[in-house]
Design a protein around this motif. Structure first.
Motif, PDB file in Angstrom:
ATOM      1  N   ALA A  37       0.838  -1.204   0.000  1.00  0.00           N
ATOM      2  CA  ALA A  37       0.000   0.000   0.000  1.00  0.00           C
ATOM      3  C   ALA A  37       0.875   1.258   0.000  1.00  0.00           C
ATOM      4  O   ALA A  37       0.568   2.235  -0.698  1.00  0.00           O
ATOM      5  CB  ALA A  37      -0.929  -0.001   1.210  1.00  0.00           C
ATOM      6  N   ILE A  38       1.957   1.229   0.740  1.00  0.00           N
ATOM      7  CA  ILE A  38       2.895   2.359   0.737  1.00  0.00           C
ATOM      8  C   ILE A  38       3.508   2.529  -0.645  1.00  0.00           C
ATOM      9  O   ILE A  38       3.606   3.639  -1.164  1.00  0.00           O
ATOM     10  CB  ILE A  38       3.973   2.166   1.829  1.00  0.00           C
ATOM     11  N   PHE A  39       3.898   1.430  -1.261  1.00  0.00           N
ATOM     12  CA  PHE A  39       4.431   1.442  -2.634  1.00  0.00           C
ATOM     13  C   PHE A  39       3.455   2.167  -3.561  1.00  0.00           C
ATOM     14  O   PHE A  39       3.862   3.019  -4.362  1.00  0.00           O
ATOM     15  CB  PHE A  39       4.654  -0.003  -3.096  1.00  0.00           C
ATOM     16  N   ASP A  40       2.168   1.830  -3.442  1.00  0.00           N
ATOM     17  CA  ASP A  40       1.142   2.454  -4.290  1.00  0.00           C
ATOM     18  C   ASP A  40       0.930   3.925  -3.941  1.00  0.00           C
ATOM     19  O   ASP A  40       0.836   4.773  -4.837  1.00  0.00           O
ATOM     20  CB  ASP A  40      -0.187   1.697  -4.164  1.00  0.00           C
ATOM     21  N   GLN A  41       0.865   4.249  -2.647  1.00  0.00           N
ATOM     22  CA  GLN A  41       0.636   5.631  -2.217  1.00  0.00           C
ATOM     23  C   GLN A  41       1.761   6.561  -2.675  1.00  0.00           C
ATOM     24  O   GLN A  41       1.511   7.693  -3.069  1.00  0.00           O
ATOM     25  CB  GLN A  41       0.502   5.702  -0.693  1.00  0.00           C
ATOM     26  N   VAL A  42       2.982   6.070  -2.605  1.00  0.00           N
ATOM     27  CA  VAL A  42       4.140   6.885  -2.976  1.00  0.00           C
ATOM     28  C   VAL A  42       4.348   6.873  -4.498  1.00  0.00           C
ATOM     29  O   VAL A  42       5.121   7.647  -5.027  1.00  0.00           O
ATOM     30  CB  VAL A  42       5.410   6.401  -2.228  1.00  0.00           C
ATOM     31  N   GLN A  43       3.633   5.996  -5.175  1.00  0.00           N
ATOM     32  CA  GLN A  43       3.696   5.863  -6.633  1.00  0.00           C
ATOM     33  C   GLN A  43       5.095   5.457  -7.108  1.00  0.00           C
ATOM     34  O   GLN A  43       5.675   6.064  -7.995  1.00  0.00           O
ATOM     35  CB  GLN A  43       3.232   7.149  -7.314  1.00  0.00           C
ATOM     36  N   LEU A  44       5.591   4.387  -6.515  1.00  0.00           N
ATOM     37  CA  LEU A  44       6.918   3.885  -6.881  1.00  0.00           C
ATOM     38  C   LEU A  44       6.903   3.039  -8.149  1.00  0.00           C
ATOM     39  O   LEU A  44       7.949   2.805  -8.735  1.00  0.00           O
ATOM     40  CB  LEU A  44       7.509   3.075  -5.722  1.00  0.00           C
ATOM     41  N   GLU A  45       5.728   2.596  -8.583  1.00  0.00           N
ATOM     42  CA  GLU A  45       5.652   1.704  -9.745  1.00  0.00           C
ATOM     43  C   GLU A  45       6.294   2.323 -10.988  1.00  0.00           C
ATOM     44  O   GLU A  45       6.869   1.615 -11.810  1.00  0.00           O
ATOM     45  CB  GLU A  45       4.207   1.314 -10.041  1.00  0.00           C
TER      46      GLU A  45
ATOM     47  N   SER B 273      11.372  -1.734 -12.516  1.00  0.00           N
ATOM     48  CA  SER B 273      11.313  -2.652 -13.658  1.00  0.00           C
ATOM     49  C   SER B 273      10.826  -3.999 -13.151  1.00  0.00           C
ATOM     50  O   SER B 273      11.480  -4.615 -12.306  1.00  0.00           O
ATOM     51  CB  SER B 273      12.695  -2.836 -14.291  1.00  0.00           C
ATOM     52  N   PHE B 274       9.687  -4.443 -13.669  1.00  0.00           N
ATOM     53  CA  PHE B 274       9.146  -5.747 -13.288  1.00  0.00           C
ATOM     54  C   PHE B 274       9.442  -6.757 -14.387  1.00  0.00           C
ATOM     55  O   PHE B 274       9.939  -6.405 -15.451  1.00  0.00           O
ATOM     56  CB  PHE B 274       7.639  -5.647 -13.038  1.00  0.00           C
ATOM     57  N   ALA B 275       9.113  -8.013 -14.142  1.00  0.00           N
ATOM     58  CA  ALA B 275       9.325  -9.071 -15.125  1.00  0.00           C
ATOM     59  C   ALA B 275       8.549  -8.742 -16.396  1.00  0.00           C
ATOM     60  O   ALA B 275       7.452  -8.174 -16.324  1.00  0.00           O
ATOM     61  CB  ALA B 275       8.875 -10.413 -14.555  1.00  0.00           C
ATOM     62  N   PRO B 276       9.110  -9.085 -17.539  1.00  0.00           N
ATOM     63  CA  PRO B 276       8.388  -8.844 -18.789  1.00  0.00           C
ATOM     64  C   PRO B 276       7.003  -9.494 -18.745  1.00  0.00           C
ATOM     65  O   PRO B 276       6.850 -10.605 -18.250  1.00  0.00           O
ATOM     66  CB  PRO B 276       9.271  -9.518 -19.849  1.00  0.00           C
ATOM     67  N   GLY B 277       6.018  -8.784 -19.211  1.00  0.00           N
ATOM     68  CA  GLY B 277       4.655  -9.295 -19.233  1.00  0.00           C
ATOM     69  C   GLY B 277       3.871  -9.039 -17.966  1.00  0.00           C
ATOM     70  O   GLY B 277       2.688  -9.383 -17.882  1.00  0.00           O
ATOM     71  N   THR B 278       4.486  -8.440 -16.972  1.00  0.00           N
ATOM     72  CA  THR B 278       3.776  -8.144 -15.722  1.00  0.00           C
ATOM     73  C   THR B 278       2.759  -7.045 -15.984  1.00  0.00           C
ATOM     74  O   THR B 278       3.118  -5.957 -16.426  1.00  0.00           O
ATOM     75  CB  THR B 278       4.749  -7.701 -14.611  1.00  0.00           C
ATOM     76  N   ILE B 279       1.495  -7.342 -15.740  1.00  0.00           N
ATOM     77  CA  ILE B 279       0.444  -6.352 -15.924  1.00  0.00           C
ATOM     78  C   ILE B 279       0.189  -5.629 -14.612  1.00  0.00           C
ATOM     79  O   ILE B 279       0.147  -4.412 -14.555  1.00  0.00           O
ATOM     80  CB  ILE B 279      -0.845  -7.018 -16.453  1.00  0.00           C
ATOM     81  N   THR B 280       0.022  -6.395 -13.552  1.00  0.00           N
ATOM     82  CA  THR B 280      -0.171  -5.828 -12.218  1.00  0.00           C
ATOM     83  C   THR B 280       0.876  -6.441 -11.299  1.00  0.00           C
ATOM     84  O   THR B 280       0.941  -7.665 -11.169  1.00  0.00           O
ATOM     85  CB  THR B 280      -1.573  -6.156 -11.668  1.00  0.00           C
ATOM     86  N   ALA B 281       1.657  -5.602 -10.691  1.00  0.00           N
ATOM     87  CA  ALA B 281       2.711  -6.090  -9.799  1.00  0.00           C
ATOM     88  C   ALA B 281       2.097  -6.711  -8.554  1.00  0.00           C
ATOM     89  O   ALA B 281       1.218  -6.116  -7.931  1.00  0.00           O
ATOM     90  CB  ALA B 281       3.645  -4.955  -9.415  1.00  0.00           C
TER      91      ALA B 281
ATOM     92  N   LYS C 286       6.019  -5.554  -4.747  1.00  0.00           N
ATOM     93  CA  LYS C 286       5.970  -4.162  -4.276  1.00  0.00           C
ATOM     94  C   LYS C 286       6.667  -4.037  -2.924  1.00  0.00           C
ATOM     95  O   LYS C 286       7.426  -3.092  -2.683  1.00  0.00           O
ATOM     96  CB  LYS C 286       4.520  -3.690  -4.159  1.00  0.00           C
ATOM     97  N   THR C 287       6.403  -5.002  -2.045  1.00  0.00           N
ATOM     98  CA  THR C 287       7.038  -5.020  -0.728  1.00  0.00           C
ATOM     99  C   THR C 287       8.551  -5.105  -0.869  1.00  0.00           C
ATOM    100  O   THR C 287       9.289  -4.374  -0.210  1.00  0.00           O
ATOM    101  CB  THR C 287       6.510  -6.214   0.101  1.00  0.00           C
ATOM    102  N   ALA C 288       9.017  -6.007  -1.737  1.00  0.00           N
ATOM    103  CA  ALA C 288      10.456  -6.171  -1.939  1.00  0.00           C
ATOM    104  C   ALA C 288      11.082  -4.891  -2.489  1.00  0.00           C
ATOM    105  O   ALA C 288      12.230  -4.563  -2.149  1.00  0.00           O
ATOM    106  CB  ALA C 288      10.727  -7.349  -2.870  1.00  0.00           C
ATOM    107  N   ALA C 289      10.357  -4.147  -3.303  1.00  0.00           N
ATOM    108  CA  ALA C 289      10.889  -2.889  -3.828  1.00  0.00           C
ATOM    109  C   ALA C 289      11.074  -1.876  -2.701  1.00  0.00           C
ATOM    110  O   ALA C 289      12.116  -1.217  -2.615  1.00  0.00           O
ATOM    111  CB  ALA C 289       9.959  -2.322  -4.904  1.00  0.00           C
ATOM    112  N   VAL C 290      10.083  -1.752  -1.823  1.00  0.00           N
ATOM    113  CA  VAL C 290      10.188  -0.818  -0.689  1.00  0.00           C
ATOM    114  C   VAL C 290      11.348  -1.234   0.210  1.00  0.00           C
ATOM    115  O   VAL C 290      12.190  -0.411   0.587  1.00  0.00           O
ATOM    116  CB  VAL C 290       8.861  -0.753   0.102  1.00  0.00           C
TER     117      VAL C 290
END
Length: 188
Positions: free
Chosen positions: A107-115, A119-127, A132-136
């Motif tokens: 949720a923090i990832f989304d609120q801060v707009q880190l997406e 870079s996600f895996a090719p073909g990823t539509i929704t992370a 998202k947690t691992a990115a934070v």
């Protein structure tokens, strides 16, 4: 990582999907300027994103290694702020589980707009929430390593500041502690 390869970053990253401009934009978003921007770039690479060889480093698991460091740092930050409160360990456990859960960090990832930076895996539509947690956590781990390259305590301070900038509460207020205590007593 030492700063040995930092001078190569401007030549390498502009040619990647998420180049140097993404690193600088993410720095502004999290409120921290990296001395070793390659650490932040690594933190922005999800597991499964195309592994990229930069200088003599390969990032086959994306930000997973940095996420481990960030996860442990969040535990340390929460525990060191909880300890002086004299609350029982059950309070700490509930608070930690709430604040560092995949749901909360995603949720923090989304609120801060880190997406926009990751870079996600090719073909990823929704992370997925776990990515998202691992990115934070990876960002927090990268900040710690970057800031502690000269002084370890600076890494903790910088990681705490970035966690707070991202909206991760590392120190519960008195009302939160009281509510957790009531919940613990009720469930016993």
């Amino acid at each position: 990582m030492s700063g040995t390869y930092s001078h190569l970053l401007p030549d390498l990253l502009p040619n990647t999907e998420h180049g140097l401009s993404f690193v600088h934009a993410c720095e502004a978003k999290i409120g921290y300027d990296f001395k070793q921007p390659l650490l932040l770039w690594e933190a922005l690479q999800a597991d499964g994103a195309n592994p990229v060889l930069l200088a003599p480093r390969l990032f086959p698991q994306g930000h997973k290694r940095l996420a481990i460091i960030g996860d442990k740092l969040l535990d340390i930050l929460l525990a060191t702020k909880w300890y002086p409160t004299m609350q029982v360990t059950g309070i700490y456990d509930r608070f930690r589980q709430d604040k560092t859960s995949n749901e909360n960090l995603a949720a923090i990832f989304d609120q801060v707009q880190l997406e926009q930076f990751v870079s996600f895996a090719p073909g990823t539509i929704t992370a997925p929430a776990k990515a998202k947690t691992a990115a934070v956590e990876g960002i927090i781990g990268a900040v710690f390593l970057d800031a502690s390259s000269k002084e370890p305590s600076a890494g903790i301070t910088a990681a705490k500041q970035v966690a707070e900038t991202l909206g991760i509460e590392v120190f519960p207020d008195v009302s939160t502690l009281a509510a957790l205590r009531v919940a613990q007593v009720s469930s016993a």
